[in-house]
Design an enzyme around this catalytic site. Structure first.
Site, PDB file in Angstrom:
ATOM      1  N   ASP A 138       9.351  39.785   5.230  1.00 37.04           N
ATOM      2  CA  ASP A 138       8.281  40.773   5.806  1.00 37.04           C
ATOM      3  C   ASP A 138       7.286  41.199   4.955  1.00 37.04           C
ATOM      4  O   ASP A 138       7.266  40.943   3.779  1.00 37.04           O
ATOM      5  CB  ASP A 138       9.085  41.960   6.372  1.00 37.04           C
ATOM      6  CG  ASP A 138      10.108  41.616   7.368  1.00 37.04           C
ATOM      7  OD1 ASP A 138      10.219  40.785   8.165  1.00 37.04           O
ATOM      8  OD2 ASP A 138      11.060  42.550   7.602  1.00 37.04           O
TER       9      ASP A 138
HETATM   10  N1  URA Z   1      15.429  40.999   6.181  1.00 42.39           N
HETATM   11  C1  URA Z   1      14.539  41.791   6.692  1.00 42.39           C
HETATM   12  O1  URA Z   1      14.593  42.906   7.224  1.00 42.39           O
HETATM   13  N2  URA Z   1      13.434  41.501   6.259  1.00 42.39           N
HETATM   14  C2  URA Z   1      12.924  40.792   5.165  1.00 42.39           C
HETATM   15  O2  URA Z   1      11.941  40.600   4.977  1.00 42.39           O
HETATM   16  C3  URA Z   1      13.725  39.848   4.605  1.00 42.39           C
HETATM   17  C4  URA Z   1      15.209  40.072   5.328  1.00 42.39           C
END
Ligand code: URA
Length: 230
Positions: A102
């Site tokens: 993310d």
């Molecule tokens: N899980 C999430 O919620 N975000 C990420 O960036 C990676 C795994």
């Protein structure tokens, strides 16, 4: 692509001629005589017929990058900087991301042009654990541990998450190992307790750990051992 199909696709060759060339042991794949029509030809393979090079083979590339917060795991984004912007253009060319993170998640990101290799890293079937350091807004209860093992039902995908190892490190800090990479998976798992993830950092994917010498935004080539470990 199968070697016989690769040869039959040449403008001067049909399927029968392709089989004959293979039987005559005139074809070499990465320097070795190849006579099996089912041999796999990849973008990285060098294919020769007698003394003629039919395909030179792309050099495979494997990088690890320490993703900083505030950049998108994508090759292009109209608004925000992307992880590709952290690499010189010539190096970024043709690379894809093996396991997105993310916008504000930090840590280990792997980039490659080898799709077959990266699938082994990301496919849930491989069950390769991805380790995250998770900081939450509220306290993490001991009862979370068994629940993360049992799995959570994700209604949107209509699936139950695979057993995940949660190790509580502090009142609001834990290490989590998951073998899948569903959309926002970690945040959604903690979301079942209405416990917001405030910091998320990927430390490791299988045998490949983020190099402690890489500051955020920096990258390096994977070693041969790291590539072979996947
Ligand atoms: N899980 C999430 O919620 N975000 C990420 O960036 C990676 C795994």
């Amino acid at each position: 692509m199968r070697l016989d199909r690769f040869l039959a696709n040449l403008p001067t060759c049909n399927r029968q001629q392709a089989r004959l060339m293979l039987a005559q042991r005139r074809v070499r794949l990465d320097g070795q005589v190849a006579s099996d029509p089912l041999t796999e030809v990849r973008a990285f393979s060098r294919v020769e017929l007698d003394d003629e090079v039919l395909q030179a083979g792309l050099p495979p590339r494997y990088l690890m990058l320490h993703k900083p917060p505030g950049c998108v795991s994508a090759t292009h984004d109209p608004q925000h900087p992307t992880v590709m912007d952290l690499l010189p253009d010539a190096l970024a060319q043709g690379l894809h991301i093996a396991g997105r993170l993310d916008f504000n998640t930090t840590g280990l990101m792997i980039l490659t042009n080898d799709g077959q290799w990266s699938r082994r890293l990301t496919q849930p079937a491989t069950k390769l654990p991805k380790h995250y350091l998770v900081e939450t807004q509220d306290e993490i209860g001991e009862h979370y541990v068994a629940r993360f093992q049992e799995g959570f039902h994700f209604a949107f995908e209509n699936l139950t998450t695979q057993p995940a190892d949660l190790q509580i490190l502090g009142p609001r800090l834990a290490r989590l190992a998951i073998v899948e990479g569903r959309y926002h998976q970690v945040k959604r798992m903690f979301g079942f307790y209405d416990n917001k993830v405030v910091k998320l950092h990927r430390e490791r994917m299988g045998a490949i750990a983020l190099d402690m010498n890489l500051p955020p935004g920096a990258y390096r080539e994977l070693t041969l051992e790291e590539i072979a470990a996947v």
